[in-house]
Design a protein around this motif. Structure first.
Motif, mmCIF file in Angstrom:
data_model
loop_
_atom_site.group_PDB
_atom_site.id
_atom_site.type_symbol
_atom_site.label_atom_id
_atom_site.label_comp_id
_atom_site.label_asym_id
_atom_site.label_seq_id
_atom_site.Cartn_x
_atom_site.Cartn_y
_atom_site.Cartn_z
ATOM 1 N N GLU A 180 0.843 -1.179 0.000
ATOM 2 C CA GLU A 180 0.000 0.000 0.000
ATOM 3 C C GLU A 180 0.884 1.237 0.000
ATOM 4 O OE1 GLU A 180 -2.534 -0.036 3.444
ATOM 5 O OE2 GLU A 180 -1.013 0.925 4.706
ATOM 6 N N LEU A 181 0.315 2.348 -0.460
ATOM 7 C CA LEU A 181 1.081 3.593 -0.484
ATOM 8 C C LEU A 181 0.147 4.778 -0.635
ATOM 9 C CD1 LEU A 181 0.975 4.407 -3.714
ATOM 10 C CD2 LEU A 181 2.917 2.890 -3.876
ATOM 11 N N ASP A 182 0.677 5.950 -0.364
ATOM 12 C CA ASP A 182 -0.007 7.196 -0.661
ATOM 13 C C ASP A 182 0.268 7.519 -2.128
ATOM 14 O OD1 ASP A 182 -0.258 10.159 -1.053
ATOM 15 O OD2 ASP A 182 -0.786 10.092 1.068
ATOM 16 N N LEU A 183 -0.773 7.923 -2.849
ATOM 17 C CA LEU A 183 -0.648 8.143 -4.288
ATOM 18 C C LEU A 183 0.407 9.198 -4.622
ATOM 19 C CD1 LEU A 183 -1.786 7.187 -6.972
ATOM 20 C CD2 LEU A 183 -3.557 8.953 -6.793
ATOM 21 N N ARG A 184 0.728 10.071 -3.702
ATOM 22 C CA ARG A 184 1.763 11.085 -3.957
ATOM 23 C C ARG A 184 3.098 10.440 -4.304
ATOM 24 N NH1 ARG A 184 -1.450 12.659 0.155
ATOM 25 N NH2 ARG A 184 -2.439 14.719 0.055
ATOM 26 N N GLU A 185 3.339 9.239 -3.790
ATOM 27 C CA GLU A 185 4.600 8.550 -4.065
ATOM 28 C C GLU A 185 4.695 8.087 -5.514
ATOM 29 O OE1 GLU A 185 5.906 5.765 -0.850
ATOM 30 O OE2 GLU A 185 3.926 6.204 -0.016
ATOM 31 N N ALA A 186 3.558 8.012 -6.207
ATOM 32 C CA ALA A 186 3.557 7.555 -7.600
ATOM 33 C C ALA A 186 3.572 8.708 -8.598
ATOM 34 C CB ALA A 186 2.326 6.679 -7.855
ATOM 35 N N LEU A 187 3.568 9.940 -8.131
ATOM 36 C CA LEU A 187 3.490 11.102 -9.016
ATOM 37 C C LEU A 187 4.606 11.182 -10.062
ATOM 38 C CD1 LEU A 187 2.249 13.923 -6.613
ATOM 39 C CD2 LEU A 187 1.144 13.171 -8.729
ATOM 40 N N PRO A 188 5.836 10.733 -9.777
ATOM 41 C CA PRO A 188 6.889 10.861 -10.796
ATOM 42 C C PRO A 188 6.700 9.946 -12.012
ATOM 43 C CG PRO A 188 7.835 10.622 -8.591
ATOM 44 C CD PRO A 188 6.383 10.276 -8.487
ATOM 45 N N TYR A 189 5.829 8.956 -11.930
ATOM 46 C CA TYR A 189 5.730 7.943 -12.977
ATOM 47 C C TYR A 189 4.596 8.262 -13.962
ATOM 48 C CZ TYR A 189 8.617 5.468 -9.602
ATOM 49 O OH TYR A 189 9.610 5.119 -8.700
ATOM 50 N N LYS A 190 4.775 7.824 -15.199
ATOM 51 C CA LYS A 190 3.758 8.040 -16.235
ATOM 52 C C LYS A 190 2.532 7.170 -15.966
ATOM 53 C CE LYS A 190 6.464 9.619 -20.197
ATOM 54 N NZ LYS A 190 6.777 9.377 -21.627
ATOM 55 N N PHE A 191 1.346 7.790 -16.107
ATOM 56 C CA PHE A 191 0.085 7.110 -15.855
ATOM 57 C C PHE A 191 -0.716 6.932 -17.150
ATOM 58 C CE2 PHE A 191 0.799 7.694 -11.449
ATOM 59 C CZ PHE A 191 -0.146 6.931 -10.748
ATOM 60 N N ILE A 192 -1.461 5.836 -17.200
ATOM 61 C CA ILE A 192 -2.479 5.649 -18.227
ATOM 62 C C ILE A 192 -3.750 6.295 -17.677
ATOM 63 C CG2 ILE A 192 -3.817 3.972 -19.543
ATOM 64 C CD1 ILE A 192 -1.337 2.038 -18.871
ATOM 65 N N TYR A 193 -4.177 7.396 -18.286
ATOM 66 C CA TYR A 193 -5.346 8.124 -17.794
ATOM 67 C C TYR A 193 -6.628 7.423 -18.244
ATOM 68 C CZ TYR A 193 -2.872 12.425 -16.352
ATOM 69 O OH TYR A 193 -2.074 13.348 -15.720
ATOM 70 N N PRO A 194 -7.666 7.389 -17.415
ATOM 71 C CA PRO A 194 -8.966 6.892 -17.878
ATOM 72 C C PRO A 194 -9.553 7.853 -18.909
ATOM 73 C CG PRO A 194 -8.862 7.009 -15.469
ATOM 74 C CD PRO A 194 -7.693 7.766 -15.994
ATOM 75 N N SER A 195 -10.300 7.329 -19.861
ATOM 76 C CA SER A 195 -10.940 8.172 -20.867
ATOM 77 C C SER A 195 -11.907 9.146 -20.194
ATOM 78 C CB SER A 195 -11.708 7.294 -21.865
ATOM 79 O OG SER A 195 -12.542 8.082 -22.684
#
Length: 300
Positions: A180-195
């Motif tokens: 588990e993690l706080d989403l802030r920790e994933a901010l540096p990585y590229k995301f697949i955005y939902p449509s």
């Protein structure tokens, strides 16, 4: 042109996954593959292209799918008009695509089995949340099942189920060791955005508003299955509702500690438009079955 071929294309275009589509259509996967090839031969154009173990719509395939989707909506509307003129009382519901954990199908079965309800028929059409809102405004359905609320409408919302958004990453990703993690920790990585047409996009934006930032975009995707396949192919990481079909993909699921990672499915209808007697009875039944589920804290 064969109606079944077009319907098979419609469902496969929504799932972009042969296994999932064949289960929904109750046909064997080779039969579905042959049907799609036959349609492509008739049209003289490739409608899908392979992406890893799954498929994605080609550019002409996506344009054709949008037209076919509108055509089936017109057919649904014509059928609804006939149902309303028949002796049967029909409740037409536009629902988000996949919500097996909500228990909604069980509620429908229980309601139809109640004494005195033999004259009631329920028709359910699967659409994205935004498309369901549009269908309700166009009066092509009586009720909708949606994954969030609109703040600027006159709809009445009853919570159906409490759901959780999780983070999907490839097994080799630097975050894959986390449970588990706080989403802030994933901010540096590229995301697949939902449509933007999906309810998940609203939830996505609310989560990152809580983080006061948006991550870099790898691309956009509509379906849970296509998103999971892109994550497995290392295109990016993604947010997704926790769903059974995710176990088919080589990905790691990570729980989020963010408050906005909790969302609800709702049964909704216009407060200013009178419902039929059958629809009112169904709403009352749902409210009785879901008493105690606190959906009012979630304001997606």
């Amino acid at each position: 042109m064969n109606y079944n071929l077009l319907y098979y294309f419609k469902v496969l275009g929504e799932t972009e996954h042969y296994g999932r589509a064949s289960q929904m259509l109750h046909i064997e996967q080779p039969s579905l593959s042959q049907s799609i090839k036959r349609l492509e031969n008739e049209l003289g154009v490739a409608l899908f292209e392979k992406r890893g173990r799954n498929v994605t719509l080609t550019e002409p395939g996506r344009a054709f799918h949008q037209q076919i989707d509108r055509a089936f909506e017109a057919i649904d509307a014509a059928a609804l008009e006939l149902y309303r003129k028949a002796e049967l009382e029909t409740i037409t519901i536009s629902s988000v695509h996949s919500h097996p954990k909500s228990g909604f199908s069980s509620y429908v079965t229980q309601f139809l089995g109640l004494p005195g309800n033999a004259h009631i028929k329920i028709s359910i059409f699967e659409r994205h949340t935004q498309q369901s809102f549009d269908a309700l405004r166009n009066q092509s359905c009586d009720l909708i099942v949606c994954s969030g609320k609109h703040d600027t409408d006159d709809l009445v919302y009853h919570p159906l189920s409490r759901r959780r958004v999780i983070l999907l990453v490839p097994p080799e990703h630097p975050l894959a060791a986390r449970e588990e993690l706080d989403l802030r920790e994933a901010l540096p990585y590229k995301f697949i955005y939902p449509s933007p047409i999906t309810g998940m996009r609203t939830i996505f934006e609310k989560l990152f508003a809580e983080c006061n930032a948006l991550p870099p975009m790898a691309m956009e995707a509509e379906s849970v299955n296509f998103t999971a396949s892109l994550v497995a192919d290392h295109v990016g990481i993604a947010l997704s509702p926790d769903a059974e079909q995710l176990d088919m993909y080589r990905i790691k699921k990570i729980n989020l500690t963010n408050q906005a990672s909790i969302f609800y499915h709702y049964l909704a209808y216009p407060g200013a438009r009178p419902l039929s007697l059958a629809a009112r009875q169904f709403v009352s039944f749902i409210v009785g079955q879901t008493t105690g589920l606190r959906g009012d804290r979630e304001d997606v």
